[in-house]
Design a protein around this motif. Structure first.
Motif, PDB file in Angstrom:
ATOM      1  N   ASP A 195       0.821  -1.215   0.000  1.00 19.09           N
ATOM      2  CA  ASP A 195       0.000   0.000   0.000  1.00 19.09           C
ATOM      3  C   ASP A 195       0.858   1.269   0.000  1.00 19.09           C
ATOM      4  OD1 ASP A 195      -2.315  -1.545   0.006  1.00 19.09           O
ATOM      5  OD2 ASP A 195      -2.622  -1.350   2.172  1.00 19.09           O
ATOM      6  N   TYR A 196       1.959   1.266   0.766  1.00 23.58           N
ATOM      7  CA  TYR A 196       2.868   2.421   0.781  1.00 23.58           C
ATOM      8  C   TYR A 196       3.444   2.662  -0.607  1.00 23.58           C
ATOM      9  CZ  TYR A 196       2.939   2.050   5.928  1.00 23.58           C
ATOM     10  OH  TYR A 196       2.599   1.978   7.252  1.00 23.58           O
ATOM     11  N   TRP A 197       3.856   1.577  -1.271  1.00 23.26           N
ATOM     12  CA  TRP A 197       4.430   1.712  -2.610  1.00 23.26           C
ATOM     13  C   TRP A 197       3.376   2.232  -3.589  1.00 23.26           C
ATOM     14  CZ3 TRP A 197       5.740  -2.500  -6.650  1.00 23.26           C
ATOM     15  CH2 TRP A 197       6.615  -1.981  -7.610  1.00 23.26           C
ATOM     16  N   PHE A 198       2.168   1.689  -3.497  1.00 28.53           N
ATOM     17  CA  PHE A 198       1.072   2.146  -4.343  1.00 28.53           C
ATOM     18  C   PHE A 198       0.857   3.651  -4.171  1.00 28.53           C
ATOM     19  CE2 PHE A 198      -3.536   3.119  -4.474  1.00 28.53           C
ATOM     20  CZ  PHE A 198      -3.766   2.929  -5.828  1.00 28.53           C
ATOM     21  N   GLU A 199       0.776   4.107  -2.936  1.00 33.81           N
ATOM     22  CA  GLU A 199       0.560   5.534  -2.666  1.00 33.81           C
ATOM     23  C   GLU A 199       1.746   6.374  -3.154  1.00 33.81           C
ATOM     24  OE1 GLU A 199      -2.170   7.025  -1.818  1.00 33.81           O
ATOM     25  OE2 GLU A 199      -3.262   5.138  -1.533  1.00 33.81           O
ATOM     26  N   GLU A 200       2.948   5.866  -2.990  1.00 34.51           N
ATOM     27  CA  GLU A 200       4.152   6.569  -3.443  1.00 34.51           C
ATOM     28  C   GLU A 200       4.130   6.760  -4.962  1.00 34.51           C
ATOM     29  OE1 GLU A 200       8.602   4.978  -3.943  1.00 34.51           O
ATOM     30  OE2 GLU A 200       7.924   5.010  -1.852  1.00 34.51           O
ATOM     31  N   VAL A 201       3.812   5.707  -5.690  1.00 31.34           N
ATOM     32  CA  VAL A 201       3.753   5.785  -7.159  1.00 31.34           C
ATOM     33  C   VAL A 201       2.614   6.707  -7.575  1.00 31.34           C
ATOM     34  CG1 VAL A 201       3.287   4.474  -9.271  1.00 31.34           C
ATOM     35  CG2 VAL A 201       4.838   3.543  -7.550  1.00 31.34           C
ATOM     36  N   LYS A 202       1.482   6.590  -6.927  1.00 32.22           N
ATOM     37  CA  LYS A 202       0.319   7.411  -7.233  1.00 32.22           C
ATOM     38  C   LYS A 202       0.645   8.899  -7.058  1.00 32.22           C
ATOM     39  CE  LYS A 202      -4.599   7.363  -6.200  1.00 32.22           C
ATOM     40  NZ  LYS A 202      -5.638   6.769  -5.371  1.00 32.22           N
ATOM     41  N   LYS A 203       1.316   9.255  -5.958  1.00 32.07           N
ATOM     42  CA  LYS A 203       1.681  10.655  -5.700  1.00 32.07           C
ATOM     43  C   LYS A 203       2.732  11.158  -6.683  1.00 32.07           C
ATOM     44  CE  LYS A 203       0.593  10.654  -0.815  1.00 32.07           C
ATOM     45  NZ  LYS A 203       1.142  10.563   0.543  1.00 32.07           N
TER      46      LYS A 203
END
Length: 155
Positions: free
Chosen positions: A144-152
């Motif tokens: 989830d952290y990686w997903f949010e990082e890529v999304k941002k």
């Protein structure tokens, strides 16, 4: 010619990419595969970039532009999602078996980024424990952290 460890690793990662690409019927810009292994726990998941939107595998249809006639509608049924995860986990376990067989250290984390248009795969590996020694952190939290990082970073 005898296969070397890197040949097996490449084949298994290629299979992970193929199943994730098949899931979106070859219609994505990028996708990101997260694999994790820490003692006795395997984890595999994927998220995608479609129409400029970074989305989880179950939210693919939210990335479809409603203004386009004949919009793509992805089959995000639980059965299809489970099939992708099962194959990914099978490949991850096989990577672990190959690591053992070749006397190699098993990565605790594998992050794969596949650029569909360029047909290019980037891989990052970690070997230190990430969540085993943390009372609250789980592998899906890291995903989830990686997903949010890529999304941002994609905004």
């Amino acid at each position: 010619m005898t296969k070397i460890f890197e040949d097996y690793l490449s084949e298994l990662q290629t299979d992970m990419v193929a199943i994730c690409l098949e899931y979106v019927e070859d219609k994505a810009e990028d996708f990101y595969i997260y694999c994790s292994y820490e003692p006795k726990m395997y984890f595999f998941d994927v998220f995608y970039k479609i129409n400029g939107h970074v989305v989880l595998k179950n939210d693919l249809n939210s990335a479809v532009n409603e203004n386009i006639t004949n919009s793509i509608v992805y089959d995000t049924s639980e059965d299809r999602q489970e099939a992708v995860l099962d194959i990914g986990l099978k490949n991850l376990k096989e990577i672990h078996n190959k690591c053992k067989g070749f006397g190699r250290e098993m990565p605790t984390e594998i992050k794969l980024h596949y650029d569909v248009k360029k047909n290019k795969l980037n891989a990052k590996y970690r070997y230190e424990l990430i969540y085993t020694n943390d009372d609250e952190l789980l592998p899906d939290d890291i995903f989830d952290y990686w997903f949010e990082e890529v999304k941002k970073s994609d905004i």
